[in-house]
Design an enzyme around this catalytic site. Structure first.
Site, PDB file in Angstrom:
ATOM      1  N   GLY A  15       0.815  -0.983  -0.303  1.00  0.00           N
ATOM      2  CA  GLY A  15       0.195   0.008   0.027  1.00  0.00           C
ATOM      3  C   GLY A  15       0.835   1.064   0.048  1.00  0.00           C
ATOM      4  O   GLY A  15       1.378   1.254   0.896  1.00  0.00           O
ATOM      5  N   ARG A  80      -1.185  -6.641  -4.099  1.00  0.00           N
ATOM      6  CA  ARG A  80      -1.222  -8.176  -4.791  1.00  0.00           C
ATOM      7  C   ARG A  80      -0.117  -9.258  -5.313  1.00  0.00           C
ATOM      8  O   ARG A  80      -0.240  -9.867  -5.483  1.00  0.00           O
ATOM      9  CB  ARG A  80      -2.384  -7.801  -5.496  1.00  0.00           C
ATOM     10  N   ASP A 113       6.060  -5.336   5.854  1.00  0.00           N
ATOM     11  CA  ASP A 113       6.439  -6.630   5.109  1.00  0.00           C
ATOM     12  C   ASP A 113       6.193  -7.752   4.653  1.00  0.00           C
ATOM     13  O   ASP A 113       6.372  -8.577   4.225  1.00  0.00           O
ATOM     14  CB  ASP A 113       5.092  -6.980   7.116  1.00  0.00           C
ATOM     15  N   THR A 136       4.966   2.272   5.944  1.00  0.00           N
ATOM     16  CA  THR A 136       3.493   1.407   6.089  1.00  0.00           C
ATOM     17  C   THR A 136       3.719   2.874   6.851  1.00  0.00           C
ATOM     18  O   THR A 136       4.069   2.693   8.264  1.00  0.00           O
ATOM     19  CB  THR A 136       3.587   0.244   6.843  1.00  0.00           C
ATOM     20  N   ASP A 138       1.216   1.993   8.762  1.00  0.00           N
ATOM     21  CA  ASP A 138       0.853   1.199  10.149  1.00  0.00           C
ATOM     22  C   ASP A 138       1.852   1.043  11.345  1.00  0.00           C
ATOM     23  O   ASP A 138       1.431   0.779  12.435  1.00  0.00           O
ATOM     24  CB  ASP A 138       0.616  -0.454   9.647  1.00  0.00           C
ATOM     25  N   ASP A 140       4.188  -0.396  12.032  1.00  0.00           N
ATOM     26  CA  ASP A 140       4.074  -2.116  12.028  1.00  0.00           C
ATOM     27  C   ASP A 140       5.120  -3.225  11.682  1.00  0.00           C
ATOM     28  O   ASP A 140       4.865  -4.340  11.821  1.00  0.00           O
ATOM     29  CB  ASP A 140       2.670  -2.828  12.170  1.00  0.00           C
ATOM     30  N   ARG A 182      -3.891  -2.133  10.474  1.00  0.00           N
ATOM     31  CA  ARG A 182      -3.988  -3.892  10.169  1.00  0.00           C
ATOM     32  C   ARG A 182      -3.839  -4.259  11.401  1.00  0.00           C
ATOM     33  O   ARG A 182      -5.052  -3.921  12.356  1.00  0.00           O
ATOM     34  CB  ARG A 182      -3.021  -4.146   9.731  1.00  0.00           C
TER      35      ARG A 182
HETATM   36  O1  F6P Z   1      -1.017  -1.326   5.159  1.00  0.00           O
HETATM   37  C1  F6P Z   1      -1.734  -0.640   4.512  1.00  0.00           C
HETATM   38  C2  F6P Z   1      -2.890  -0.493   4.538  1.00  0.00           C
HETATM   39  O2  F6P Z   1      -3.658   1.122   4.535  1.00  0.00           O
HETATM   40  C3  F6P Z   1      -3.599  -1.261   6.421  1.00  0.00           C
HETATM   41  O3  F6P Z   1      -4.235   0.109   7.151  1.00  0.00           O
HETATM   42  C4  F6P Z   1      -4.943  -0.928   5.430  1.00  0.00           C
HETATM   43  O4  F6P Z   1      -5.801  -2.492   6.382  1.00  0.00           O
HETATM   44  C5  F6P Z   1      -5.414  -2.030   4.318  1.00  0.00           C
HETATM   45  O5  F6P Z   1      -3.405  -1.080   3.974  1.00  0.00           O
HETATM   46  C6  F6P Z   1      -5.921  -1.149   2.682  1.00  0.00           C
HETATM   47  O6  F6P Z   1      -5.490  -2.282   1.905  1.00  0.00           O
HETATM   48  P1  F6P Z   1      -5.784  -2.038   0.297  1.00  0.00           P
HETATM   49  O7  F6P Z   1      -5.491  -0.001   0.220  1.00  0.00           O
HETATM   50  O8  F6P Z   1      -6.084  -3.126  -0.449  1.00  0.00           O
HETATM   51  O9  F6P Z   1      -7.652  -1.463   0.322  1.00  0.00           O
END
Ligand code: F6P
Length: 358
Positions: A15, A80, A113, A136, A138, A140, A182
């Site tokens: 992301g 993905r 990660d 990220t 997050d 994390d 997440r």
């Molecule tokens: O890892 C970053 C993040 O924004 C998370 O906080 C969230 O759960 C996920 O990606 C959302 O992913 P997508 O962009 O596939 O909706």
């Protein structure tokens, strides 16, 4: 043909988040101004090397003009693409072969990660040399105290909580704000404390909404007729599971906990409740000054590592010092909020409820 000191590939995976372009800029500027490198940008994480038609382009100083303040990633990204599983096929050797054919000595990968795990496996299986730079919202990723993008997300979420405060107060409502993160509660914890929330619900502390409701009713008795609850998307009730919201297809996505918490709190307290999901707004927009500086420092160190030939490492920030650790140490799981962290204690000290018994 010009002989470059280093030819290095660069990609961004997972992301996106504010600060990716600032890292790319820091790497490209220093490597071009001082070290005569050739830098080849790979589009859309590894997809630019996987698909039949390669999508790569040389990055020069003009490619990064104005990049410091721009959100997103100028190389594109995907969360993905995995070269080890492209429709069931392992195309990891194709990735390594194509990088070699481009003359690349190695790859600098900006990712979380998931991307770091792919990079580590690529280096193990194909011998590809990699430097990872942690990103990220997050926060994390294992091995580093902080990832760029996190501060920008927290600033945005805090601004949202501030705005919800005024309308919550006008209408005597419970306002529930669902933030990303997440399986980690960093964004919720930081934005909740910064925004003066009354309750913060994070995945690391399974909650009991009766305890949160108790706190809200106690506030009422003190003449505070509104309350703010910040809930992380991965938070869940004690004994319950995380909620998912799979509107757009196959990949399981966290979502829906904000609505659930608002409905339940209304049910228990009888107070009007609303929920707001901040979603991808937390990932967009300009990076904060903090993230611009962090991203530039991490990018600069990635160049140091390549110059020293110190490959297969992750650039990290520890005790406000840029360093690096073996990539192997950063993969295999994520980092969570430590329950003995002083920010958790600070939040409790401020009377913020985590929906647990203490
Ligand atoms: O890892 C970053 C993040 O924004 C998370 O906080 C969230 O759960 C996920 O990606 C959302 O992913 P997508 O962009 O596939 O909706």
């Amino acid at each position: 043909m010009t002989k470059h000191r280093h030819v290095v590939a660069l990609n961004t995976g997972g992301g996106d988040c504010p600060g990716l372009n600032a890292v790319i800029r820091a790497i490209v500027k220093r490597a071009r101004i001082y070290h005569d490198w050739k830098i080849i940008g790979i589009e859309d994480s590894f997809d630019g090397l996987i698909n039949d038609k390669m999508r790569v382009r040389e990055l020069t100083r003009s490619s990064v003009a104005g990049a410091l303040t721009r959100g997103g990633t100028l190389l594109g990204s995907t969360n993905r693409g995995n070269p080890f599983n492209v429709g069931g096929q392992d195309l990891s050797e194709r990735v390594a072969d194509r990088l070699r054919a481009l003359g690349c000595e190695g790859l600098i990968a900006l990712g979380g990660d998931g991307s770091m795990t792919i990079c580590h496996e690529l280096s193990q299986k194909t011998g590809l040399k990699v430097i990872g730079v942690p990103k990220t919202i997050d926060n994390d990723l294992k091995g580093t105290d902080i990832t760029f993008g996190f501060n920008s997300a927290v600033e945005f979420a805090t601004m949202a909580v501030d705005r919800l405060h005024t309308t919550a107060e006008s209408h005597d409502r419970i306002m529930v704000v669902e933030v990303m993160g997440r399986d980690a509660g960093y964004i919720a914890l930081h934005a909740g404390v910064a925004g003066g929330a009354d309750a913060i619900l994070i995945p690391e502390i399974p909650f009991d909404l009766h305890l949160v409701a108790g706190k809200i009713l106690e506030r009422q008795q003190m003449g505070r007729y509104f309350s703010i609850v910040v809930v992380a998307e991965g938070a869940h009730a004690a004994g319950g599971g995380q909620l998912h919201d799979n509107l757009s297809g196959a990949k399981k996505r966290l979502g829906g906990i904000g609505r659930y918490v608002a409905e339940q709190l209304h049910e228990i307290t009888g107070i009007d409740a609303r929920d707001t999901v901040l979603g991808h707004l937390q990932r967009g927009g300009v990076p904060t000054a903090f993230d611009r500086i962090l991203a530039s420092r991490l990018g600069n160190h990635a160049v140091d590592l390549v110059e020293r030939g110190d490959w297969n490492r992750l650039v990290v920030m520890r005790n406000d010092t840029v360093d690096s650790i073996p990539l192997a140490d950063a993969v295999g799981g994520t980092r969570s909020v430590a329950l003995d962290h002083d920010l958790v204690a600070t939040a409790r000290g401020l009377g913020i409820s985590f929906g647990d018994e203490v």
